[in-house]
Design an enzyme around this catalytic site. Sequence first.
Site, PDB file in Angstrom:
ATOM      1  N   CYS A 112      91.818  71.168  25.738  1.00 43.05           N
ATOM      2  CA  CYS A 112      90.932  71.625  27.983  1.00 43.05           C
ATOM      3  C   CYS A 112      90.335  72.604  27.376  1.00 43.05           C
ATOM      4  O   CYS A 112      90.091  73.590  28.220  1.00 43.05           O
ATOM      5  CB  CYS A 112      92.702  72.209  28.366  1.00 43.05           C
ATOM      6  SG  CYS A 112      93.271  70.881  28.986  1.00 43.05           S
ATOM      7  N   HIS A 253      90.427  77.731  33.576  1.00 42.76           N
ATOM      8  CA  HIS A 253      91.014  76.267  33.447  1.00 42.76           C
ATOM      9  C   HIS A 253      91.406  75.563  34.218  1.00 42.76           C
ATOM     10  O   HIS A 253      92.682  77.050  34.885  1.00 42.76           O
ATOM     11  CB  HIS A 253      91.679  75.984  32.104  1.00 42.76           C
ATOM     12  CG  HIS A 253      91.834  74.560  31.660  1.00 42.76           C
ATOM     13  ND1 HIS A 253      91.542  73.668  31.720  1.00 42.76           N
ATOM     14  CD2 HIS A 253      93.439  74.865  31.423  1.00 42.76           C
ATOM     15  CE1 HIS A 253      92.299  73.279  32.274  1.00 42.76           C
ATOM     16  NE2 HIS A 253      93.679  73.581  32.033  1.00 42.76           N
ATOM     17  N   ASN A 283      94.254  68.626  36.901  1.00 37.08           N
ATOM     18  CA  ASN A 283      93.903  68.830  35.567  1.00 37.08           C
ATOM     19  C   ASN A 283      93.114  68.273  34.681  1.00 37.08           C
ATOM     20  O   ASN A 283      93.421  67.475  34.329  1.00 37.08           O
ATOM     21  CB  ASN A 283      94.605  69.588  34.625  1.00 37.08           C
ATOM     22  CG  ASN A 283      94.157  70.033  33.819  1.00 37.08           C
ATOM     23  OD1 ASN A 283      93.115  69.494  33.180  1.00 37.08           O
ATOM     24  ND2 ASN A 283      95.307  70.131  32.084  1.00 37.08           N
TER      25      ASN A 283
HETATM   26  N1  COA Z   1     108.469  66.199  40.572  1.00 34.13           N
HETATM   27  C1  COA Z   1     109.931  66.898  40.493  1.00 34.13           C
HETATM   28  N2  COA Z   1     109.757  66.900  39.342  1.00 34.13           N
HETATM   29  C2  COA Z   1     109.713  67.421  38.586  1.00 34.13           C
HETATM   30  C3  COA Z   1     108.333  66.984  37.767  1.00 34.13           C
HETATM   31  C4  COA Z   1     107.931  66.254  39.073  1.00 34.13           C
HETATM   32  N3  COA Z   1     106.151  65.945  39.224  1.00 34.13           N
HETATM   33  N4  COA Z   1     108.164  67.229  36.776  1.00 34.13           N
HETATM   34  C5  COA Z   1     109.196  67.904  36.232  1.00 34.13           C
HETATM   35  N5  COA Z   1     109.965  68.298  37.279  1.00 34.13           N
HETATM   36  C6  COA Z   1     111.189  68.474  37.153  1.00 34.13           C
HETATM   37  C7  COA Z   1     111.243  68.899  35.588  1.00 34.13           C
HETATM   38  O1  COA Z   1     111.673  67.148  35.200  1.00 34.13           O
HETATM   39  C8  COA Z   1     112.407  69.705  35.867  1.00 34.13           C
HETATM   40  O2  COA Z   1     113.929  69.295  36.046  1.00 34.13           O
HETATM   41  P1  COA Z   1     115.284  69.591  35.242  1.00 34.13           P
HETATM   42  O3  COA Z   1     115.580  70.604  36.016  1.00 34.13           O
HETATM   43  O4  COA Z   1     116.347  68.355  35.680  1.00 34.13           O
HETATM   44  O5  COA Z   1     115.306  69.196  34.170  1.00 34.13           O
HETATM   45  C9  COA Z   1     112.239  70.429  36.405  1.00 34.13           C
HETATM   46  O6  COA Z   1     111.111  69.512  37.649  1.00 34.13           O
HETATM   47  C10 COA Z   1     111.523  71.694  36.725  1.00 34.13           C
HETATM   48  O7  COA Z   1     111.173  71.706  35.315  1.00 34.13           O
HETATM   49  P2  COA Z   1     110.045  72.497  34.107  1.00 34.13           P
HETATM   50  O8  COA Z   1     109.054  72.102  33.514  1.00 34.13           O
HETATM   51  O9  COA Z   1     110.823  73.995  34.105  1.00 34.13           O
HETATM   52  O10 COA Z   1     109.124  73.262  36.101  1.00 34.13           O
HETATM   53  P3  COA Z   1     107.506  74.443  36.146  1.00 34.13           P
HETATM   54  O11 COA Z   1     108.423  74.953  36.806  1.00 34.13           O
HETATM   55  O12 COA Z   1     107.705  74.981  34.146  1.00 34.13           O
HETATM   56  O13 COA Z   1     106.447  72.929  36.126  1.00 34.13           O
HETATM   57  C11 COA Z   1     104.376  72.069  35.082  1.00 34.13           C
HETATM   58  C12 COA Z   1     106.352  72.521  35.424  1.00 34.13           C
HETATM   59  C13 COA Z   1     104.918  71.118  33.895  1.00 34.13           C
HETATM   60  C14 COA Z   1     103.944  71.616  36.459  1.00 34.13           C
HETATM   61  C15 COA Z   1     104.439  73.593  34.042  1.00 34.13           C
HETATM   62  O14 COA Z   1     105.134  74.217  33.570  1.00 34.13           O
HETATM   63  C16 COA Z   1     103.155  73.979  33.851  1.00 34.13           C
HETATM   64  O15 COA Z   1     102.108  73.640  34.653  1.00 34.13           O
HETATM   65  N6  COA Z   1     102.801  73.947  32.712  1.00 34.13           N
HETATM   66  C17 COA Z   1     101.733  74.101  32.484  1.00 34.13           C
HETATM   67  C18 COA Z   1     101.155  72.600  32.151  1.00 34.13           C
HETATM   68  C19 COA Z   1      99.858  72.882  31.726  1.00 34.13           C
HETATM   69  O16 COA Z   1      98.847  73.442  32.343  1.00 34.13           O
HETATM   70  N7  COA Z   1      99.371  71.614  30.425  1.00 34.13           N
HETATM   71  C20 COA Z   1      97.868  71.929  30.518  1.00 34.13           C
HETATM   72  C21 COA Z   1      97.336  73.234  30.099  1.00 34.13           C
HETATM   73  S1  COA Z   1      95.568  73.092  28.904  1.00 34.13           S
END
Ligand code: COA
Length: 351
Positions: A112, A253, A283
Site C-alpha cells: 500500500c 492511504h 482499500n
Molecule cells: N464482519 C464481522 N466480524 C468481523 C469481520 C467482518 N467483516 N472481520 C472481523 N470480524 C470479527 C473478528 O473475527 C473478531 O471476532 P472475535 O472477537 O470473535 O475474534 C472481531 O470482529 C474483532 O476483530 P478485530 O480484528 O479485533 O477488529 P478490529 O476492530 O481491529 O477491526 C480491522 C478489524 C481489520 C477492520 C482493523 O483491524 C483494521 O482496519 N486493521 C487495519 C487493516 C488495514 O489497514 N490493512 C491494510 C493496511 S495497508
Amino acid sequence: MTRAAVLTGLGGWIPPVRVTNEQLAEQLDTTDEWITTRTGIRERFVVEPGTATSDLAVHAGRRALESAGVDGVDVLVLATSTPDHPCPATAPTVANRLGLGPIPAFDVAAVCTGFVYALATAAGLIAGGTARSALVIGADAFSTILNPEDRTTRAIFGDGAGAVVLRAGDAAEPGALLGFDLGSDGSQADLITVPGGGSAQPAASLTDRDDLYFAMQGRPVFRNAVTRMADSSRRLAERIGWPLDAVDRLVAHQANVRILTAVGGELGLTAERIVVNLDRVGNTVAASVPLALVDAVHSGELAAGQRTLLCGFGGGLTWGATGLVLPELTVRPLPGLTDRTLTGPAAGARI
Ligand code: COA
C-alpha cells in the site's frame, strides 16, 4: 534551482463490478453495520475473471496522459503487489499497450506504500537527469489474491488503478514534489503477507492452497498504520518547511476511516482537511492514494494552490510521504462513481 519532478496529469480507473456491504453479507458471516462502523467502507469494485492488473493500469495511465496533454514519457514506474505474473514485471506490458515505445519500465513492490515509493523513484530519475518525464501508476487487483471465505480481508479490499504524469521543472512551480520521507521495518513483515508462491515457498511445493491467499493481522497493522503515517507526515512536513497547521489537505492511504481519523488527531488536522474516499472504493492498495486524489480533485474538495500531503503505509512494513502545492489539473471522474454526489471530505464515511 534543483531539478524537481512536477505533477502535470492525474487519472484513475476502477473495474465495473460493484460489491456492496449487503452483497458481502449475503455470502459471509458479516453485516453492513459491522463493516461500516469498523472500517467506514460501504462498497468496493472488483475485476471480472480474466481482468488483470495491467488492464487497470492501462486505463489509469491513459487517463493520466490525457490529463497532462502528452502522449509520451521517458519512463514508466508501476507500483503493484499483484503483478500479472510472478515474472516478468507488469510495467513493460503496460508501456507497450500504451504505445510508449521502448522506454524503461519496471515494477515497484511496496504494497500500500507502493505509489509513494514509485513517485520517489521517478522523481529521483528526473532529478538525476535520467528522465525528463515519467508515468507513475499504482495498480492492484487484490480481489484476485483474497481468500473468498475471509470476511475481514474481503470487507476491506477493492481493485483499481491511479496514475500521475511527472515532468522535470523547478521546485517553485505548483505541482513540484517537494521532498520525501520513506521507511521500512522488515521485522514485522509477517503482519501483511501472501506466504506462498514465492521463492521461500514455491507454489508447486505448497500443500495448503490457503498459503496463496493474502493474510493480515488486523490489530497490529492498524496500530502501525496510525503511528507510521503520522510520524512520516510529521518528518516530511518538517523537511519541506511546512508547519502542520499549514497543510490544507492530507491524502493518506485509504485503509480504514478510523485510521485516518486517528492520524488526523495525531497531526492536529481537522476532519475537513482529511480526504476520505474509502467509503466508495475500499482499500485499493497501490491505487489508494492516487484514486483518493482523483476523487477529491474531481469533487472540488482538493483545489489548485492547496498544500497537499500524500502519505502511504503498507506491508513490508513500509511507509512514506511527500508534499506538493496542488497544480491546476483536469481530471475525469472515476467510472461507476459519476452517479454519486460527493459531498465533501467525509462523504458519509465518518463514524
Ligand atoms: N464482519 C464481522 N466480524 C468481523 C469481520 C467482518 N467483516 N472481520 C472481523 N470480524 C470479527 C473478528 O473475527 C473478531 O471476532 P472475535 O472477537 O470473535 O475474534 C472481531 O470482529 C474483532 O476483530 P478485530 O480484528 O479485533 O477488529 P478490529 O476492530 O481491529 O477491526 C480491522 C478489524 C481489520 C477492520 C482493523 O483491524 C483494521 O482496519 N486493521 C487495519 C487493516 C488495514 O489497514 N490493512 C491494510 C493496511 S495497508
